[in-house]
Scaffold this motif. Sequence first.
Motif: not given
Length: 249
Positions: A61-73
């Motif tokens: 789980v991450s909290v932040g802007p849409k670009v955080c999807q990169e770190q979740l991937r």
Amino acid sequence: MKVLVAVKRVIDYNVKVRPKSDGSDVDLANVKMAVNPFCEIAIEEAVRLKEAGKATEIIAVSVGPKVCQEQLRTALALGADRAILVETDEFPEPLGVAKAIKAVIDKESPDLVILGKQAIDGDNNQTGQMLGALANMPQGTFASKVEIDGDSVSVTREIDGGLQTVKLKLPAIVTTDLRLNEPRYASLPNIMKAKKKPLDTMSPGDLGVDLGARLKLVKVAPPAEREAGVKVESLDELIDKLKNEAKVI
């Protein structure tokens, strides 16, 4: 056992951080971003628990802007089963992040929550402790060893005087220290598989959480330049300079 792991997007630790020209914030333009190193340790620990047969599912789980999807991937490529992004354009403060993760905990009911002890950008070391208070869950911070035993977890903590071991009843919160493990690299096949793993996005409003800022950033400035040293010819001259010029003795 379900494990929830928090992931934060930060400037890569190899990059030299620079402030904006007006000193209003850190300059993020064209800067390489990465998973916070302590969060990588948290992901690795969760994956090891799954490999040992202790955990059945890992949720990043991450909290932040849409670009955080990169770190979740990246977390998915390292072994997480699915991911959740609490998307916000605000720069979330530790209390806001703790509130958002607490709301996710209420929805997912994990048995163990693992976070990095701190992020290398704000360096606050607050989110895990705030989350423990909000969720009313026992916590083992600065973990250098984690052992699951039935419905409890033993956490060896790094403290000023050495090591301390605490035993917590699950569900519990653990924050990771550097010596807990050495994170693995994501393999190319796992990176490809991660693209197909589920990544859900929700807003703070969906969770009933207010992430509004409570702190005001006044100024960001680089540290003062270090002055050149001087050579002295004798011990007496050194003592004289320390006493009369530096005034430290």
